[in-house]
Every structure is written in C-alpha cells, then in structure tokens.
Design a protein around this motif. Structure first.
Motif, PDB file in Angstrom:
ATOM      1  N   THR A  98       0.838  -1.188   0.000  1.00  0.00           N
ATOM      2  CA  THR A  98       0.000   0.000   0.000  1.00  0.00           C
ATOM      3  C   THR A  98       0.869   1.233   0.000  1.00  0.00           C
ATOM      4  O   THR A  98       1.971   1.244   0.525  1.00  0.00           O
ATOM      5  CB  THR A  98      -0.903   0.039   1.248  1.00  0.00           C
ATOM      6  OG1 THR A  98      -0.069   0.056   2.408  1.00  0.00           O
ATOM      7  CG2 THR A  98      -1.819  -1.167   1.310  1.00  0.00           C
ATOM      8  N   GLU A 157      -0.241   4.070   1.323  1.00  0.00           N
ATOM      9  CA  GLU A 157      -0.556   4.784   2.551  1.00  0.00           C
ATOM     10  C   GLU A 157      -0.754   3.775   3.665  1.00  0.00           C
ATOM     11  O   GLU A 157      -1.207   2.676   3.469  1.00  0.00           O
ATOM     12  CB  GLU A 157      -1.830   5.611   2.386  1.00  0.00           C
ATOM     13  CG  GLU A 157      -1.695   6.707   1.324  1.00  0.00           C
ATOM     14  CD  GLU A 157      -2.927   7.577   1.265  1.00  0.00           C
ATOM     15  OE1 GLU A 157      -3.703   7.535   2.235  1.00  0.00           O
ATOM     16  OE2 GLU A 157      -3.112   8.275   0.276  1.00  0.00           O
ATOM     17  N   GLY A 158      -0.425   4.151   4.858  1.00  0.00           N
ATOM     18  CA  GLY A 158      -0.594   3.249   5.992  1.00  0.00           C
ATOM     19  C   GLY A 158      -0.593   4.026   7.271  1.00  0.00           C
ATOM     20  O   GLY A 158      -0.695   5.245   7.278  1.00  0.00           O
ATOM     21  N   THR A 159      -0.448   3.358   8.343  1.00  0.00           N
ATOM     22  CA  THR A 159      -0.407   4.000   9.646  1.00  0.00           C
ATOM     23  C   THR A 159       0.898   3.652  10.331  1.00  0.00           C
ATOM     24  O   THR A 159       1.231   2.483  10.452  1.00  0.00           O
ATOM     25  CB  THR A 159      -1.574   3.528  10.529  1.00  0.00           C
ATOM     26  OG1 THR A 159      -2.792   3.820   9.852  1.00  0.00           O
ATOM     27  CG2 THR A 159      -1.565   4.225  11.865  1.00  0.00           C
ATOM     28  N   THR A 205       3.110   3.150  13.485  1.00  0.00           N
ATOM     29  CA  THR A 205       2.917   2.872  14.906  1.00  0.00           C
ATOM     30  C   THR A 205       4.131   3.370  15.648  1.00  0.00           C
ATOM     31  O   THR A 205       5.202   2.796  15.534  1.00  0.00           O
ATOM     32  CB  THR A 205       2.745   1.363  15.147  1.00  0.00           C
ATOM     33  OG1 THR A 205       1.638   0.916  14.364  1.00  0.00           O
ATOM     34  CG2 THR A 205       2.459   1.073  16.606  1.00  0.00           C
ATOM     35  N   GLU A 238      -0.482   5.299  17.518  1.00  0.00           N
ATOM     36  CA  GLU A 238      -0.656   5.351  16.080  1.00  0.00           C
ATOM     37  C   GLU A 238      -0.704   6.798  15.583  1.00  0.00           C
ATOM     38  O   GLU A 238      -1.382   7.635  16.153  1.00  0.00           O
ATOM     39  CB  GLU A 238      -1.934   4.620  15.661  1.00  0.00           C
ATOM     40  CG  GLU A 238      -1.877   3.118  15.896  1.00  0.00           C
ATOM     41  CD  GLU A 238      -3.053   2.401  15.282  1.00  0.00           C
ATOM     42  OE1 GLU A 238      -3.995   3.082  14.851  1.00  0.00           O
ATOM     43  OE2 GLU A 238      -3.019   1.159  15.239  1.00  0.00           O
ATOM     44  N   SER A 273       9.405  -3.650  10.829  1.00  0.00           N
ATOM     45  CA  SER A 273       8.226  -4.003  10.056  1.00  0.00           C
ATOM     46  C   SER A 273       7.978  -5.497  10.185  1.00  0.00           C
ATOM     47  O   SER A 273       8.845  -6.308   9.838  1.00  0.00           O
ATOM     48  CB  SER A 273       8.425  -3.640   8.575  1.00  0.00           C
ATOM     49  OG  SER A 273       7.370  -4.130   7.783  1.00  0.00           O
ATOM     50  N   TRP A 312       5.829  -1.147  12.463  1.00  0.00           N
ATOM     51  CA  TRP A 312       4.815  -1.207  11.401  1.00  0.00           C
ATOM     52  C   TRP A 312       4.220  -2.606  11.359  1.00  0.00           C
ATOM     53  O   TRP A 312       4.908  -3.569  11.027  1.00  0.00           O
ATOM     54  CB  TRP A 312       5.463  -0.856  10.068  1.00  0.00           C
ATOM     55  CG  TRP A 312       4.485  -0.744   8.922  1.00  0.00           C
ATOM     56  CD1 TRP A 312       3.792  -1.752   8.338  1.00  0.00           C
ATOM     57  CD2 TRP A 312       4.118   0.448   8.242  1.00  0.00           C
ATOM     58  NE1 TRP A 312       3.010  -1.272   7.328  1.00  0.00           N
ATOM     59  CE2 TRP A 312       3.185   0.080   7.235  1.00  0.00           C
ATOM     60  CE3 TRP A 312       4.479   1.790   8.377  1.00  0.00           C
ATOM     61  CZ2 TRP A 312       2.631   1.004   6.364  1.00  0.00           C
ATOM     62  CZ3 TRP A 312       3.919   2.711   7.499  1.00  0.00           C
ATOM     63  CH2 TRP A 312       3.005   2.327   6.511  1.00  0.00           C
ATOM     64  N   THR A 332       2.397  -5.132   9.500  1.00  0.00           N
ATOM     65  CA  THR A 332       2.054  -5.366   8.101  1.00  0.00           C
ATOM     66  C   THR A 332       0.709  -6.067   7.936  1.00  0.00           C
ATOM     67  O   THR A 332       0.117  -6.010   6.857  1.00  0.00           O
ATOM     68  CB  THR A 332       3.145  -6.211   7.413  1.00  0.00           C
ATOM     69  OG1 THR A 332       3.310  -7.450   8.116  1.00  0.00           O
ATOM     70  CG2 THR A 332       4.467  -5.472   7.397  1.00  0.00           C
ATOM     71  N   GLU A 344      -1.970  -5.162   9.428  1.00  0.00           N
ATOM     72  CA  GLU A 344      -2.982  -4.107   9.450  1.00  0.00           C
ATOM     73  C   GLU A 344      -2.789  -3.089   8.331  1.00  0.00           C
ATOM     74  O   GLU A 344      -3.767  -2.596   7.767  1.00  0.00           O
ATOM     75  CB  GLU A 344      -2.951  -3.383  10.801  1.00  0.00           C
ATOM     76  CG  GLU A 344      -3.351  -4.248  11.986  1.00  0.00           C
ATOM     77  CD  GLU A 344      -3.314  -3.471  13.288  1.00  0.00           C
ATOM     78  OE1 GLU A 344      -3.004  -2.254  13.243  1.00  0.00           O
ATOM     79  OE2 GLU A 344      -3.600  -4.056  14.346  1.00  0.00           O
ATOM     80  N   HIS A 345      -1.535  -2.779   8.006  1.00  0.00           N
ATOM     81  CA  HIS A 345      -1.276  -1.637   7.133  1.00  0.00           C
ATOM     82  C   HIS A 345      -0.566  -1.979   5.828  1.00  0.00           C
ATOM     83  O   HIS A 345      -0.207  -1.080   5.079  1.00  0.00           O
ATOM     84  CB  HIS A 345      -0.437  -0.593   7.884  1.00  0.00           C
ATOM     85  CG  HIS A 345      -0.972  -0.265   9.249  1.00  0.00           C
ATOM     86  ND1 HIS A 345      -2.258   0.196   9.463  1.00  0.00           N
ATOM     87  CD2 HIS A 345      -0.411  -0.361  10.482  1.00  0.00           C
ATOM     88  CE1 HIS A 345      -2.448   0.381  10.757  1.00  0.00           C
ATOM     89  NE2 HIS A 345      -1.347   0.051  11.405  1.00  0.00           N
ATOM     90  N   PRO A 389       5.248  -1.440   4.043  1.00  0.00           N
ATOM     91  CA  PRO A 389       5.647  -0.027   3.979  1.00  0.00           C
ATOM     92  C   PRO A 389       6.726   0.218   2.928  1.00  0.00           C
ATOM     93  O   PRO A 389       7.327  -0.714   2.412  1.00  0.00           O
ATOM     94  CB  PRO A 389       6.204   0.230   5.380  1.00  0.00           C
ATOM     95  CG  PRO A 389       6.810  -1.094   5.760  1.00  0.00           C
ATOM     96  CD  PRO A 389       5.894  -2.138   5.179  1.00  0.00           C
TER      97      PRO A 389
END
Length: 467
Positions: free
Chosen positions: A24, A26-28, A30, A39, A385, A411, A413, A415-416, A419
C-alpha cells in the motif's frame, strides 16, 4: 561469488516472507512515545522527500552491486595469487616447481581456515572497531565493512583449489616421466582430493546454498578436514608451519564442541526463544547450534539474559520459521543443543564506529538487533516491520524495542500492508542525523534498503550469506 542482474535494486517490489498482505502507498505508522505504541497517520508524500540517486544506472550498478566489498576482497586475493604464479614462472623460466605450488596451496588454505576461526575473526573486528569517532566518516564507513571478510575466505579457498589442481597436474607430469608405486598412490590421493575440493567449491555457490542449505552445511565443514589431509602430503618447509596453523584453528573450534541444556520459551507458532544458562554472554556475539553436529550448523545472534538483579546470567536466541530445521525447532523445542567454537562478532558490532545510527529490521530480524539494543552503546532510531509484532514475538521483545527507542516505528504489516522501507529509513536518518543504517532482513529487502541509502550517500550495512 554472487551475481545480481543489472537493475536498479530500489525499484524492486518489497517482499518479505513475514508479510502476507499487499503493498500500500498509505498506511499508519505505529510510534511509541512510551512503552505503549501510539498510532500516527503516515505522510502519503513521504517518497517525494527522497533525494535523487547519484550517478546513472550503469555507474550505480557497478559501484553498489557488482563491485561489492566482498568481490573486491576476492579480487585482491585473486590478483595476489596471479602475481605469485607469474613470479614462479619467471623464477623457473617455464612451468613452476611443485614445491612452490605446494607452498601456495598451503598458504591459501591456511588463510581460508583463519577467516573461519572465531578468535581470529573477532580480532579482526576488534582492530577495525577500535577506530575513534574523531576519524572522518569516510574512513569509518570503510572499516565497518569488515563483516565482508567472507570474501577473504572464499577467495583464498578458491585459490587453494586452483593451486592444488596445478600441483596435481605437475605431479601427473612427473609420474608419466618417472612412474613408481609410491608416486602412483600419491597421485590417486591427489585426484580424490581435487574432486572433493571442486565439489565443495561448487556447493558453496549462493544459488546452491539457497536451495540446498542443509546439504551445504553438511558438506562445507569437511573442507577443513580435507585440508588437513592435504597437508600431510605437503610437510616440507614452509608448508609444515602452514599446516600447523590450519590444524590448530580446526582443533580450536571443534575442541570446544559441547552439548548444553536449552530452556525454550514459546513465543507463537511462528517463533520461539531458546535460553541457555551455561555461561553469561555479553552483547554483540553470535554462535552456531546444532542437533546433528556432523551434518548441519545454524548461526544465531545471542541476546544477553539477566537475573532479577540485572546481572547477565545467560543468553538466548530467537528462532523464527525460515526452513525445515527452524520449523521443527518451533514445533518441537529441543531440550539440548550442540554448540561449537567461540562466540563470534557479527555485522552489528561495527555499529560502535558511528555516533548515531538507524536500525532497520523486518520480521525475526529484530532478534539479532536485540543484542545491540541491550548494549545501549550507540544512540539509535528503530524501524521494525513485521506482522502482529507483539502477538508473534511476545511482549518482552516488544518492550525491549520500545525501551531502546521510545519513538520507534513499529509497522504492523497485517494491518497496514507493506511499507516503503527506503523512504521510512531515510526519514529516520534525517530526523536523528544518523551517520549510518544497519538492516537485518531477508536478502531482497536488505539489498533494496542498502542500495537506496548508499546511492544517496548514506552508509548502509546488511549481511547476505558470507557478505
């Protein structure tokens, strides 16, 4: 030697066996302001902050891929042996003498064995890491590449095989001229050794090691044993002394073979932590363990264990699912393991050469980093990550990461997604003004991040095979 395709490594798709979700943009992030993650929303334009890479595609490939430090060391040894061959030819005005070829064989064999002897390798590390921070970064960044010493091992080992093939050819010529039963027996032994040496050499190729790791581990240690056999046929000065050093190195490692109790700590169905209590272990060391000492060995970075008073009373290693042996170890944790040799310094020990660093890890790569975090010698920022970090590796490891950097980027992975490792690493470098980046990951991601930093003038280090 390992070869890479002529491509921009950074443009390869991020891949990690620890992540099963799609990439992705975009992500979040942590972050961890204390010992509990917090977050924050990631900046979707983070990649735009990356400066342009230096040079063009060809110069980047040659400078950062093809002419690696490992290959440079290998090449230096190759040309040194070529110079010796030319000197022997000039000396005899023709084919070199068998005695000179035997000496060259023994000398290269000794060097190859030395660069696999733990105490000698530790000494090399100590010399390089002793450089003060007052030296320019341009010097310290070169000293930090000492972990590429595998190039000396493989270079000298390859040269020893080539020299011994030449020795066998000269022995064959002499036998044809003056046949005898003694010479015949020696010649047969030489051909057997040549076959075994070539087989071991081919088995050490990176592609073979990736596909048949356990077979390589079973075959490669026998090179020392064959080397000792070879020396028995070459005992004449200076070969005798080369033989003494080679044999002593081999006995020093195998003479420390011991079976020790193990105390498993199951972290999840993907990872386990094996604790050893037979000796205290300081940070920045690794060792090899095995369930079948004659056939396979597996290297792990060690993590100091403490008692309730904060005193080191043992050590542990983190094992994640990365192959048949590790999978079996996780499902059926051993109660005893064989340990061989003396604890060995590794890549992360060179982090002491820098004033500020960024530590990057994916998945179980956080295991080796825990020793560096425990040492608390060099100020650092952390990027980790991995899928479900606390669920997979346990609260203790998560707390160790957050304690070492309360602003660590962890991060998830699951959930998001995956990266942009290069962009996030560069962001941390800029935030803390780091002098270098150290990454522990799978080969593909390691190459990608190291390439992405080096092509932008930032020293970056990550081990792949012997490096």
């Amino acid at each position: 030697m390992q070869s890479e395709p002529a491509t921009d490594v950074e443009n390869l798709e991020f891949s990690s066996e620890d992540s099963g979700t799609s990439s992705t943009s975009e992500g979040t992030l942590t972050r961890s302001p204390s010992l509990k993650p917090k977050e924050l929303v990631a900046d979707p334009t983070i990649r735009d902050a990356l400066p342009e890479k230096t040079g063009n595609r060809l110069t980047r490939y040659l400078g950062h891929n093809f002419f690696s430090t490992y290959r440079k060391i290998f090449t230096v040894i190759f040309f040194a042996n070529l110079a010796a061959f030319i000197a022997f030819v000039v000396k005899t005005k023709g084919a070199p003498e068998a005695a000179d070829v035997a000496s060259a064989t023994s000398a290269n064999l000794m060097i190859a064995i030395l660069f696999r002897q733990e105490n000698f390798v530790n000494l090399v590390y100590e010399i390089c890491v002793a450089a003060p921070h007052s030296l320019p970064v341009s010097i310290r960044r070169k000293l930090a590449k000492v972990f590429h010493y595998g190039g000396a091992h493989s270079g000298a080992g390859t040269a020893a095989v080539v020299w011994y093939i030449l020795y066998t050819a000269l022995a064959t010529r002499d036998f044809i001229r003056n046949p005898s039963n003694d010479a015949k027996a020696s010649l047969i032994t030489s051909y057997i050794l040549v076959t075994m040496f070539v087989f071991i050499l081919l088995a050490a190729h990176p592609r073979f090691r990736v596909r048949f790791h356990d077979y390589f581990e079973a075959l490669h240690p026998s090179s020392n044993q064959e080397g000792i056999t070879l020396g028995a046929y070459l005992i004449r000065s200076p070969n005798f002394w080369f033989l003494c050093v080679s044999t002593s190195c081999t006995f020093l490692s195998w003479g420390r073979l011991r079976r020790h109790d193990v105390y498993p700590e199951v972290l999840s169905d993907h990872a386990t932590r094996l604790h050893f209590k037979y000796r205290p272990m300081q940070p920045f060391y690794g060792l090899k363990v095995s369930t079948s000492p004659l056939f396979e060995w597996h290297a792990f970075a060690t993590i100091p264990d403490e008692d309730e008073n904060g005193k080191i009373n043992g050590f542990s290693v983190v094992v994640s699912n990365a192959g048949d042996w590790t999978r079996k170890t996780i499902k059926e944790p051993p109660r005893q393991l064989w340990v061989r040799g003396y604890p060995l310094h590794g890549l992360l020990y060179t982090s002491k050469l820098f004033r500020q660093i960024v530590v990057v890890a994916t998945g179980s790569g956080i295991g080796p980093c825990l020793s560096l975090l425990y040492a608390n010698v060099t100020p650092r920022r952390i990027l980790w990550s991995t899928p479900n970090p606390e669920l997979t590796y346990g609260r203790s490891i998560m707390q160790s990461v957050l304690k070492a950097d309360n602003q660590a980027i962890v991060w998830n992975t699951r959930e998001h997604g995956r990266p942009d490792m290069v962009a996030l690493t560069y962001q941390l470098v800029q935030e803390c003004n780091a002098e270098a980046v150290f990454i522990i990951s799978n080969p593909k991601v390691t190459r990608k991040v190291v390439y992405g930093m080096e092509t932008r003038g930032i020293p970056a280090y990550g081990a792949i095979f012997d490096s």
